[in-house]
Scaffold this active site. Structure first.
Site, PDB file in Angstrom:
ATOM      1  N   SER A   1      -9.971  -0.725   6.922  1.00  0.00           N
ATOM      2  CA  SER A   1      -9.395  -0.584   5.579  1.00  0.00           C
ATOM      3  C   SER A   1      -8.695  -1.812   5.015  1.00  0.00           C
ATOM      4  O   SER A   1      -8.320  -1.803   3.845  1.00  0.00           O
ATOM      5  CB  SER A   1      -8.421   0.590   5.555  1.00  0.00           C
ATOM      6  OG  SER A   1      -9.132   1.774   5.382  1.00  0.00           O
TER       7      SER A   1
ATOM      8  N   SER B   1      -9.764   1.584   2.704  1.00  0.00           N
ATOM      9  CA  SER B   1      -8.922   2.376   1.840  1.00  0.00           C
ATOM     10  C   SER B   1      -7.836   1.568   1.119  1.00  0.00           C
ATOM     11  O   SER B   1      -7.223   2.068   0.189  1.00  0.00           O
ATOM     12  CB  SER B   1      -8.242   3.485   2.652  1.00  0.00           C
ATOM     13  OG  SER B   1      -7.409   2.934   3.645  1.00  0.00           O
TER      14      SER B   1
ATOM     15  N   LYS C   1       0.848  -1.201   0.000  1.00  0.00           N
ATOM     16  CA  LYS C   1       0.000   0.000   0.000  1.00  0.00           C
ATOM     17  C   LYS C   1       0.880   1.247   0.000  1.00  0.00           C
ATOM     18  O   LYS C   1       1.920   1.272   0.678  1.00  0.00           O
ATOM     19  CB  LYS C   1      -0.909  -0.042   1.235  1.00  0.00           C
ATOM     20  CG  LYS C   1      -1.959   1.054   1.291  1.00  0.00           C
ATOM     21  CD  LYS C   1      -2.892   0.859   2.496  1.00  0.00           C
ATOM     22  CE  LYS C   1      -3.957   1.920   2.592  1.00  0.00           C
ATOM     23  NZ  LYS C   1      -4.897   1.691   3.707  1.00  0.00           N
TER      24      LYS C   1
HETATM   25  N1  GLN Z   1     -13.151   3.725   5.940  1.00  0.00           N
HETATM   26  C1  GLN Z   1     -12.691   4.224   7.193  1.00  0.00           C
HETATM   27  C2  GLN Z   1     -12.395   5.682   7.073  1.00  0.00           C
HETATM   28  O1  GLN Z   1     -12.790   6.259   6.137  1.00  0.00           O
HETATM   29  C3  GLN Z   1     -11.505   3.445   7.648  1.00  0.00           C
HETATM   30  C4  GLN Z   1     -10.268   3.826   6.954  1.00  0.00           C
HETATM   31  C5  GLN Z   1      -9.088   3.035   7.372  1.00  0.00           C
HETATM   32  O2  GLN Z   1      -9.202   2.003   8.018  1.00  0.00           O
HETATM   33  N2  GLN Z   1      -7.938   3.554   7.049  1.00  0.00           N
HETATM   34  O3  GLN Z   1     -11.778   6.278   7.887  1.00  0.00           O
END
Ligand code: GLN
Length: 503
Positions: free
Chosen positions: A179, A155, A80
């Site tokens: 994420s 994400s 990532k």
């Molecule tokens: N979807 C969640 C957010 O928007 C979690 C994001 C993540 O785990 N980095 O913050």
């Protein structure tokens, strides 16, 4: 040549050990596959081919010398783009870091490298890991390999799509509120968020430091376990990493996965989180989770419904704590220390104007929204009402878990209330986007380990994710239960309808 794409770690290592293929050939097959398919999937922000060639050459030398192969010898891995691989860009899919080259390597990348992995490339993500669909990337929108008109989740959408499509065997993601697990659910792969502190975050760009955790994505629990064994462990460069989680023996999660699923699960107490199998969750997903509970029951587990009454506050608590921490963490992107510097419109002597232009131009809308929300929650006069209150409720959520883990070994639930949604379906409605994390966020707030694994296909032939949560440091139990499920079902073996095979 033997078909090399879509194989597991143990299959590839066997081929290497027998000398039927070389690490260079494994790499070439995957790079060719990326060339053929990434124009559709758009999982990668950059390829790290030169590095991978060197890594493959090193593995081939080991084989030539007849030396033992390390855990991930010749295994293509995607990383990532918020995790530093030295001398390559780490953009966090943000304009503000578009030209930033990592001057050092994250501990996890170092560990993968030492284990013989081949770095295929860096992957697309929601900007600074803020989002649930990878649509908040400043550069491109990644597609779900099961249906190119849908999001891969987020994400860590690029990492997950790369694994689901066969462009990498493993990937690293980060999970602050879901994420890793939510995209794993959307793309039909396995993705694990380890216990907070299990994996070093040195070299991970911080989003919300009390929640962030790095973890692996793979096409099976077995491969996930092998990857976690490699990256887990104390790191003196990360003060939040757990001092000695393995009592100096080194983690070997895959060893715990005996082949007999009954043995792994018999007598185990499995709690179904009742708040997550009712209203607001798509009925086909509830059915899949109930069916999974029946699988565990058949294997000899004791399954009961349990309640986490304060988990209904998890979403607002998360969006106060995560944004508050983000507003502090992202203050460093000011045009001086890192990345973009925007001087347009700024008088030569006006540093304030330079800060403003840099941050206005460098950050996308969601990142700005969160910085403002977090700054507000931390500001004097509102601190007690928002940030402090959120921390207090966070404790109540943790207490709920402590209570149920007195009577349960693991908890199960859906990973997400829906299957993968259409690209652009939720971009104008941040609140409905935030709701897609309702099942994953509580584990981050409590620091617990959790995995998402495939548990069936919905009516649109899209994957449904089963989430398994464990108590603090029960990562091994979570993996065992997940592995037992995969030994008893074949959902993880169902490949998406298909990218054409290349050479
Ligand atoms: N979807 C969640 C957010 O928007 C979690 C994001 C993540 O785990 N980095 O913050």
């Amino acid at each position: 040549m033997t078909e090399l794409v879509g194989r597991s770690i143990s299959e590839l290592k066997k081929l290497l050990a027998e000398k039927s293929v070389s690490a260079r050939e494994i790499l070439a097959a995957h790079l060719k596959y990326v060339q053929a398919h990434d124009s559709d999937i758009k999982a990668f922000t950059c390829l790290t081919e030169e590095r991978a060639q060197k890594q493959a050459a090193r593995v081939d030398e080991l084989i030539a010398r007849g030396e033992a192969l390390p855990a991930l010898a010749g295994i293509p891995v995607a990383v990532k783009d918020n995790i530093c691989v030295a001398d390559y860009p780490t953009t966090c899919s943000s304009r503000i870091l578009e030209n930033f080259i990592a001057p050092y390597e994250a501990t996890v990348a170092q560990k993968l490298d030492q284990a013989g992995a081949l770095f295929i490339g860096k992957t697309n993500m929601d900007e600074f890991a803020m989002g649930s669909s990878t649509e908040n990337s400043a550069f491109k929108k990644t597609a779900n390999p099961w249906d190119l008109s849908r999001v891969p989740g987020g994400s860590s959408g690029g990492s997950t799509a790369a694994v689901a499509a066969g462009m990498a065997v493993l990937a690293l993601g980060s999970d602050t509120g879901g994420s890793i697990r939510q995209p794993a659910a959307f793309c039909g792969v396995s993705g694990m968020k380890p216990t907070y502190g299990m994996v070093s975050r040195f070299g991970l760009v911080a989003y919300a430091s009390s929640l962030d955790q790095i973890g692996p994505l793979a096409r099976s629990v077995e491969d996930t376990a092998i990857a976690l064994s490699v990256i887990a462990g104390h790191d003196k460069k990360d003060s939040t990493s757990i001092p000695d989680p393995f009592k100096n023996q080194g983690p070997r999660f895959e060893m715990a996965l005996s082949d007999n699923p009954e043995k792994l699960v018999k007598g185990l107490r499995v709690g179904v989180i009742s708040e997550l199998v009712g209203e607001g969750i798509e009925p086909e997903i509830v059915s899949a989770i109930r069916a999974a509970a029946a699988v565990f029951e058949k294997l000899g587990a004791k399954v009961t419904d349990i309640s986490l009454p304060n988990s209904k506050y998890a979403l607002p608590v998360y969006y106060l704590i995560a944004t508050a921490e983000a507003s502090a963490n992202l203050a460093r992107y000011d045009g001086v220390k890192y990345g973009l510097r925007e001087t347009e419109g700024a008088a030569k002597d006006s540093i304030l104007q330079m800060y403003k232009s840099t941050r206005s131009k460098g950050f996308g809308a969601e990142v700005k929204r969160r910085i403002m929300l977090g700054t507000y929650a931390l500001s004097s006069g509102y601190y007690d009402a928002y940030y402090k209150k959120a921390q207090q409720v966070r404790r109540l959520i943790k207490n709920d878990f402590d209570n149920v883990f007195q009577n349960c070994d693991v908890l199960i639930s859906p990973t997400s209330p829906t299957v993968a949604f259409k690209i652009a379906e939720k971009t104008d409605d941040p609140l409905s986007m935030y709701l897609s994390d309702i099942a994953t966020i509580p584990a981050n707030l409590a620091g617990l380990p959790g995995i998402s694994i495939p548990a069936g296909l919905g009516k649109d032939k899209l994957p449904i994710g089963l989430q398994i949560l464990g108590n603090t440091l029960s990562d091994e139990v979570v993996l065992k239960v997940a592995h037992a499920f995969q030994q008893s079902t074949d959902f993880h073996n169902r490949q998406f309808p298909g990218l054409a095979t290349v050479g």
